[in-house]
Design an enzyme around this catalytic site. Structure first.
Site, short mmCIF file in Angstrom:
data_model
loop_
_atom_site.label_atom_id
_atom_site.label_comp_id
_atom_site.label_asym_id
_atom_site.label_seq_id
_atom_site.Cartn_x
_atom_site.Cartn_y
_atom_site.Cartn_z
N ASP A 1 3.81 -3.95 -5.91
CA ASP A 1 4.50 -5.07 -5.29
C ASP A 1 6.04 -5.10 -5.51
OD1 ASP A 1 2.18 -6.50 -4.99
OD2 ASP A 1 2.04 -7.58 -6.63
N GLU B 242 0.88 -1.18 0.12
CA GLU B 242 0.03 -0.01 0.10
C GLU B 242 0.85 1.21 -0.11
OE1 GLU B 242 -3.07 -0.02 -0.42
OE2 GLU B 242 -3.22 -2.22 -0.54
#
Length: 418
Positions: free
Chosen positions: A362, A278
């Site tokens: 990611d 996040e």
């Protein structure tokens, strides 16, 4: 038949056919791969869980068929079927002021559409979600949420609608530019008040109390240069067993929110990896980029609406009697009703853009936390949420905002952290 009527019907038929075709493909593909867990997940996900995910995915996809049909029926009924003409005439008998007439016309149209879609929403919640063990809502909570959403929509939406219709009436041919500024201000206002005023209407938010986890998270945020107004736990388990985590707000109102279901399922290192993902969105300014794209598209759409509202063929081609209605409100209403038909084929572009951001987040997580931990967290979330590991590639490319599980894990492994 008017030329634009024919164009509209062809676009509607094409959009509907593609939706059904993609759904059929998706179900067939998932069923064809339900009896074998992909090799990269075979040590963590059982065959029974893999089959459950296939059943859940297919059930949700099949439940979408009535929604597709209902959307077509409602759209045709309100446009070529004369529904908007009838509704406009009904309110004209009660309201003489064009501005109030337009506001009530738009609100009542979307209210009727929402009521028509209510049984499908109820079925998804209390049949499908219930059947697979995800639903925690009661009917009382379900309808209480609907009342809150309707009240909130009126409280926030009615003033915005009044402002836009007033600008359309008073600002001449350049009204769409003024309306765009009003739209930007409205969205920024909602983003600012959402964490502290809107979200608490539906869920309870409590400060994160796990001192060890809190310290770990604060160290990660410090490392990544992120400041938040607080770390909160949301009682997502009151409504569903699905888990998630997200950022909300901006500026001084930024906060990190964890579903209680996610905290109960993941280990501290895995929670840290999810948070690092996040934070990757924050570091790459994905939210800001998406807001900018959204504002740019809204400007283009408002300009288009400014052109269309001056064209009689736009109204007549959609079955509306121009002489009998206030054109500004009707133009706005027609535009929002039919535009999704003409923009449907843009879905893959939007999905591709979103998946690009997920890959970047990611990669950031792999660099600042652990790819191993993120992979383990993702697999647990796939398992807990009964997310299929084998979606149809074309269906996924068209709709999915996140990469398919196998591609996402392979991308994480390529970061050289595993």
């Amino acid at each position: 038949m008017q030329t634009f009527t024919l164009i509209f019907l062809i676009a509607l038929l094409l959009t509907t056919a593609i939706q059904v075709w993609l759904a059929v493909r998706h179900i067939r593909y998932v069923r064809a791969h339900q009896d074998r867990v992909p090799e990269e997940f075979s040590s963590q996900i059982s065959l029974n869980d893999h089959r459950k995910a296939a059943d859940y995915t297919c059930a949700k996809t099949r439940a979408g068929y009535p929604g597709i049909l209902l959307h077509v029926v409602l759209l045709l009924a309100f446009t070529l079927g004369g529904g908007l003409n009838a509704l406009s005439s009904f309110w004209a008998d009660w309201l003489s002021d064009p501005l109030m007439h337009g506001i009530v016309l738009i609100i009542s149209t979307f209210l009727l559409m929402s009521l028509a879609e209510l049984p499908l929403s109820y079925y998804r919640t209390f049949v499908i979600e219930e059947q697979y063990g995800f639903n925690k809502m009661t009917p009382a909570m379900f309808f209480a949420d609907l009342v809150k959403q309707a009240a909130l929509g009126l409280l926030l939406g009615a003033p915005l609608l009044f402002c836009v219709l007033w600008l359309m009436e008073k600002m001449g041919e350049s009204w769409w530019l003024y309306a765009w500024f009003a739209w930007i201000a409205f969205n920024l206002f909602v983003l600012a008040i959402f964490p502290t005023w809107i979200a608490p209407l539906f869920n309870k938010f409590t400060p994160l109390e796990d001192a060890t986890l809190k310290t770990r998270i604060e160290q990660l945020m410090s490392k990544c240069g992120f400041k938040a107004s607080g770390l909160f736990v949301m009682d997502g388990s009151r409504r569903s067993n699905h888990g998630n985590a997200y950022f909300t707000g901006f500026g001084k109102t930024k906060r990190i929110v964890f579903f209680d279901t996610l905290l109960a399922r993941l280990d501290p290192s895995e929670i840290e990896a999810v948070l690092a993902h996040e934070l990757g969105h924050f570091k790459h300014r994905h939210v800001i980029k998406r807001i900018v794209v959204s504002f740019a598209m809204s400007l283009a759409f408002l300009w288009l609406l400014g052109y269309l509202m001056q064209q009689n063929w736009f109204y007549q081609g959609l079955g509306v009697d121009v002489a009998a209605v206030p054109s500004t409100a009707m133009a706005l209403l027609l535009f929002f009703l039919v535009m999704p038909v003409f923009t449907f084929l843009l879905h893959p572009i939007s999905s591709l853009y979103s998946r690009k951001h997920e890959f970047e987040a990611d990669a950031y997580a792999a660099q600042n936390s652990s790819a191993d931990d993120l992979i383990r967290a993702l697999v647990k979330l796939y398992q807990d949420n009964a997310a299929t590991l084998t979606p149809d590639p074309l269906h996924s490319a068209f709709y999915d905002s996140h990469p398919p599980a196998s591609i996402r894990v392979a991308h994480l492994q390529s970061q050289g952290q595993v």
